[in-house]
Design an enzyme around this catalytic site. Sequence first.
Site, PDB file in Angstrom:
ATOM      1  N   GLN A  59       5.026   2.736  -0.497  1.00 46.47           N
ATOM      2  CA  GLN A  59       6.460   2.539  -0.657  1.00 46.47           C
ATOM      3  C   GLN A  59       7.143   3.800  -0.147  1.00 46.47           C
ATOM      4  O   GLN A  59       7.059   4.855  -0.769  1.00 46.47           O
ATOM      5  CB  GLN A  59       6.766   2.305  -2.145  1.00 46.47           C
ATOM      6  CG  GLN A  59       8.206   2.447  -2.530  1.00 46.47           C
ATOM      7  CD  GLN A  59       9.006   1.191  -2.246  1.00 46.47           C
ATOM      8  OE1 GLN A  59       8.720   0.121  -2.760  1.00 46.47           O
ATOM      9  NE2 GLN A  59      10.023   1.322  -1.396  1.00 46.47           N
ATOM     10  N   GLY A  60       7.764   3.722   1.032  1.00 42.38           N
ATOM     11  CA  GLY A  60       8.472   4.888   1.556  1.00 42.38           C
ATOM     12  C   GLY A  60       9.955   4.761   1.311  1.00 42.38           C
ATOM     13  O   GLY A  60      10.406   3.819   0.655  1.00 42.38           O
ATOM     14  N   ALA A  69      10.797   2.184   4.360  1.00 40.27           N
ATOM     15  CA  ALA A  69       9.984   0.995   4.610  1.00 40.27           C
ATOM     16  C   ALA A  69       8.878   0.860   3.567  1.00 40.27           C
ATOM     17  O   ALA A  69       8.482   1.843   2.940  1.00 40.27           O
ATOM     18  CB  ALA A  69       9.365   1.093   5.999  1.00 40.27           C
ATOM     19  N   ASP A  85      10.247  11.294  15.454  1.00 43.99           N
ATOM     20  CA  ASP A  85       9.857  11.639  14.073  1.00 43.99           C
ATOM     21  C   ASP A  85       8.408  12.141  14.070  1.00 43.99           C
ATOM     22  O   ASP A  85       7.569  11.635  13.328  1.00 43.99           O
ATOM     23  CB  ASP A  85      10.010  10.402  13.179  1.00 43.99           C
ATOM     24  CG  ASP A  85       9.825  10.720  11.699  1.00 43.99           C
ATOM     25  OD1 ASP A  85       9.915  11.902  11.320  1.00 43.99           O
ATOM     26  OD2 ASP A  85       9.578   9.773  10.915  1.00 43.99           O
ATOM     27  N   VAL A 136       0.806  -1.219   0.000  1.00 43.24           N
ATOM     28  CA  VAL A 136       0.000   0.000   0.000  1.00 43.24           C
ATOM     29  C   VAL A 136       0.831   1.257   0.000  1.00 43.24           C
ATOM     30  O   VAL A 136       0.364   2.316  -0.378  1.00 43.24           O
ATOM     31  CB  VAL A 136      -1.016   0.065   1.177  1.00 43.24           C
ATOM     32  CG1 VAL A 136      -2.161  -0.880   0.948  1.00 43.24           C
ATOM     33  CG2 VAL A 136      -0.354  -0.188   2.507  1.00 43.24           C
TER      34      VAL A 136
HETATM   35  N1  LIG Z   1      -1.282   0.561  11.870  1.00 38.94           N
HETATM   36  C1  LIG Z   1      -1.679   1.279  10.814  1.00 38.94           C
HETATM   37  N2  LIG Z   1      -2.977   1.310  10.447  1.00 38.94           N
HETATM   38  C2  LIG Z   1      -3.386   2.031   9.382  1.00 38.94           C
HETATM   39  N3  LIG Z   1      -2.557   2.758   8.596  1.00 38.94           N
HETATM   40  C3  LIG Z   1      -1.240   2.757   8.897  1.00 38.94           C
HETATM   41  C4  LIG Z   1      -0.732   2.029  10.020  1.00 38.94           C
HETATM   42  N4  LIG Z   1       0.597   2.218  10.075  1.00 38.94           N
HETATM   43  C5  LIG Z   1       0.899   3.026   9.053  1.00 38.94           C
HETATM   44  N5  LIG Z   1      -0.194   3.362   8.333  1.00 38.94           N
HETATM   45  C6  LIG Z   1      -0.227   4.220   7.129  1.00 38.94           C
HETATM   46  O1  LIG Z   1       0.989   4.099   6.430  1.00 38.94           O
HETATM   47  C7  LIG Z   1       1.723   5.313   6.419  1.00 38.94           C
HETATM   48  C8  LIG Z   1       3.216   5.031   6.610  1.00 38.94           C
HETATM   49  O2  LIG Z   1       3.456   4.341   7.827  1.00 38.94           O
HETATM   50  P1  LIG Z   1       4.695   4.693   8.752  1.00 38.94           P
HETATM   51  O3  LIG Z   1       4.647   6.122   9.078  1.00 38.94           O
HETATM   52  O4  LIG Z   1       4.724   3.739   9.882  1.00 38.94           O
HETATM   53  O5  LIG Z   1       5.900   4.351   7.794  1.00 38.94           O
HETATM   54  P2  LIG Z   1       7.007   5.274   7.089  1.00 38.94           P
HETATM   55  O6  LIG Z   1       6.770   6.711   7.354  1.00 38.94           O
HETATM   56  O7  LIG Z   1       7.155   4.798   5.693  1.00 38.94           O
HETATM   57  O8  LIG Z   1       8.229   4.789   7.869  1.00 38.94           O
HETATM   58  P3  LIG Z   1       9.681   5.435   7.942  1.00 38.94           P
HETATM   59  O9  LIG Z   1       9.664   6.316   9.127  1.00 38.94           O
HETATM   60  O10 LIG Z   1      10.590   4.248   8.103  1.00 38.94           O
HETATM   61  O11 LIG Z   1       9.894   6.181   6.668  1.00 38.94           O
HETATM   62  C9  LIG Z   1       1.110   6.150   7.542  1.00 38.94           C
HETATM   63  O12 LIG Z   1       1.251   7.523   7.305  1.00 38.94           O
HETATM   64  C10 LIG Z   1      -0.341   5.695   7.504  1.00 38.94           C
HETATM   65  O13 LIG Z   1      -1.039   6.362   6.482  1.00 38.94           O
HETATM   66 MG   LIG Z   2       5.696   7.873   8.744  1.00 39.26          MG
END
Ligand SMILES: Nc1ncnc2c1ncn2[C@@H]1O[C@H](COP(=O)(O)OP(=O)(O)OP(=O)(O)O)[C@@H](O)[C@H]1O
Ligand SMILES: [Mg+2]
Length: 271
Positions: free
Chosen positions: A59-60, A63, A180, A57
């Site tokens: 791609q960051g 992660a 963060d 869903v």
């Molecule tokens: N438990 C959850 N339930 C629903 N949506 C989620 C959940 N965790 C994350 N998301 C969605 O996914 C997005 C990205 O998640 P998250 O912030 O954990 O990862 P990231 O920012 O890619 O991580 P990183 O800090 O390693 O770059 C969030 O902004 C949110 O929209």
């Molecule tokens: Mg995030």
Amino acid sequence: AGPAASGAAGTCGRSAEAAGPADSMPTSWAACSMAGGGGEVGARAVSSPPLRGLQLVQQGAEARLYRGQFLGRAAVVKFRFPKRYRHPALEERLSRRRTAQEARSLLRCRRAGISAPVVYFVDYVSNCIYLEDIVESTTVRDYITSVQQSGKDTNNLFLVAEKIGEVLARMHDEDLIHGDLTTSNMLLRPPVEELDLVLIDFGLSFISGLPEDKGVDLYVLERAFLSTHPNTDALFEALLKKYSTTSKKSSLVIKKLDEVRLRGRKRSMVG
Ligand SMILES: Nc1ncnc2c1ncn2[C@@H]1O[C@H](COP(=O)(O)OP(=O)(O)OP(=O)(O)O)[C@@H](O)[C@H]1O
Ligand SMILES: [Mg+2]
């Protein structure tokens, strides 16, 4: 998710940790084929989480986020994929530390009664963390943007800002630093009016009682907040006000925040 869910999650997480390397993992996990079809579970870096039927869903940079079912529950899987630009050993250590930190801090939040996703499972072989999917939630970022664009009454935004201030005060009183803080790392569980704010993305979090660390945590949020959402100075002020009245140790933290702001300003004047 009630206490039963969090209990189950604890057991899952611990058994995963105790399982250690791939060859001693429960056979059902080891036998799972890769979602992407390729790769193998083992000491070497893997390229996707070892579970079938997951949908990518997001791609960051750090992660990938997948959505699917974990033991019959709606789950998201956060997979810290190996970055090619880092030395493999450093990469492995960093990813593992962030995954571990994320799991620890989520549990710490839940123990303290702060809303955060339940941790279902932690896989240190592939550096995946399986979390409760906060179904149909919206990020605070999207919520603020949509209310601002709709031209609707912004009173609700003040309630959200105060809620953020309250939750962060409680988190800091537990000596948990998020590391963060942005409005993308906060979710609102539906219905939004209930103001159930859920904190996520604890990969850079750490434990500290120092007012300086808490002040920097707030400063990071302030910078992100004001640059993401134009004309929200009053909103952020309401957030800080609520933080101050909720936290038992806020005066030293706000003093540090002022100092950090000043340092930031001096730096930007020097260039
Ligand atoms: N438990 C959850 N339930 C629903 N949506 C989620 C959940 N965790 C994350 N998301 C969605 O996914 C997005 C990205 O998640 P998250 O912030 O954990 O990862 P990231 O920012 O890619 O991580 P990183 O800090 O390693 O770059 C969030 O902004 C949110 O929209
Ligand atoms: Mg995030």
